[in-house]
Design a protein around this motif. Structure first.
Motif, short mmCIF file in Angstrom:
data_model
loop_
_atom_site.label_atom_id
_atom_site.label_comp_id
_atom_site.label_asym_id
_atom_site.label_seq_id
_atom_site.Cartn_x
_atom_site.Cartn_y
_atom_site.Cartn_z
N ARG A 73 0.74 -1.15 -0.12
CA ARG A 73 0.19 0.14 0.00
C ARG A 73 0.76 1.32 0.01
O ARG A 73 2.02 1.21 0.83
CB ARG A 73 -0.79 -0.09 1.29
N ARG A 82 1.42 -5.03 2.77
CA ARG A 82 0.18 -5.00 3.42
C ARG A 82 -0.07 -6.14 4.52
O ARG A 82 0.88 -6.93 4.66
CB ARG A 82 -1.00 -5.48 2.49
N ASP A 86 -5.10 -8.28 4.56
CA ASP A 86 -5.35 -7.26 3.28
C ASP A 86 -4.92 -8.24 2.17
O ASP A 86 -5.36 -7.99 0.92
CB ASP A 86 -4.64 -6.01 3.27
N ARG A 89 -7.53 -10.69 1.18
CA ARG A 89 -8.70 -9.97 0.36
C ARG A 89 -8.31 -9.69 -1.10
O ARG A 89 -9.13 -10.06 -1.85
CB ARG A 89 -8.94 -8.67 1.22
#
Length: 255
Positions: A73, A82, A86, A89
């Protein structure tokens, strides 16, 4: 950067010790595009797929799926890893089908396909089962929902693996030589399912040695060797009139 690109890769590098597996890979894949990656063993094809799905980390470069950095990120001008949650996901939005089917042998076909939505998406049991039955029907296995993997042929197991990947409603499907572990007579049934997926508009990146499939289904062929993209273009161009000698040599060898 192409705003229509679902996958954007720029300057990607990956090494295992002194062995450089990916060497400055840059590539874009548009939404709804089917890209087939050809190349000899050890050219970095599978590693590239695993980086896209963050099953492998990379040493440098940028990799985005749907405008998000894979595994990282941005904060200001810096990238940070991350969290596992995350990453999980992100990974759920990218379906992957491997050479080996990787089904859970102690679960039925239906249970294998339901597992992802139940665990990752927290879908209710009935909804997960209804969706799994729909997908198994789509891949021609409606009559096998209560079978165990050992009771299926290799082609059937690979079709279950495709249904399992689709159960999370991915925006992108990655296929890593999905027919290479199959007997010749079982290859066609798996390729048929993949053709249907391509026709439905699914964005797909397929590592394959199935030249006829690549010619018929791919929008673009990418040829890799020694961790580099040697050339890319429409199937008719790459398969019939490649510009690079290395591509011509490879195609002559497998043809």
């Amino acid at each position: 950067m192409n705003s229509d690109a679902l996958v954007t890769i720029a300057g990607l590098r990956k090494s295992y010790g002194p062995l450089q597996v990916l060497n400055d890979i840059s590539l874009e894949v548009r939404r709804g595009e089917v890209v087939c990656i050809l190349g000899p063993s050890g050219s970095g094809k599978s590693t590239l797929l695993r980086c896209i799905n963050h099953l492998e980390t990379f040493d440098s470069g940028l990799l985005e799926v749907d405008g998000q950095f894979v595994g990282y990120r941005r904060e200001g001008m810096r990238l940070h890893e991350r969290s596992r949650k995350d990453v999980a996901r992100q990974r759920s939005r990218v379906g992957m089908v491997f050479q080996r089917f990787n089904l859970f042998p102690h679960l039925t076909v239906l249970e294998n396909v339901c597992l992802g939505p139940l665990i990752v998406r927290k879908v209710k049991q009935k909804a997960a089962e209804d969706r799994a039955r729909e997908l198994l029907d789509r891949v021609g296995l409606a009559g096998r929902v209560d079978f165990y993997p050992a009771q299926l042929s290799g082609g059937q197991q690979q079709r279950v693996a495709i249904a399992r990947a689709l159960a999370l409603d991915p925006m992108l499907m990655l296929f890593d030589e999905p027919t290479s572990a199959l007997d010749t007579e079982l290859v066609a049934e798996v390729l048929s399912v993949m053709r249907e997926l391509a026709d439905s508009g699914m964005t797909m990146i397929v590592v394959t040695h199935e030249i006829k499939f690549a010619r018929d289904v791919a929008d673009r062929i990418v040829f890799m060797d020694e961790g580099k993209v040697i050339e890319q273009g429409p199937p008719a161009e790459i398969l019939s009139a490649p510009k690079e000698e290395r591509t011509r040599s490879f195609l002559a060898h497998i043809g």
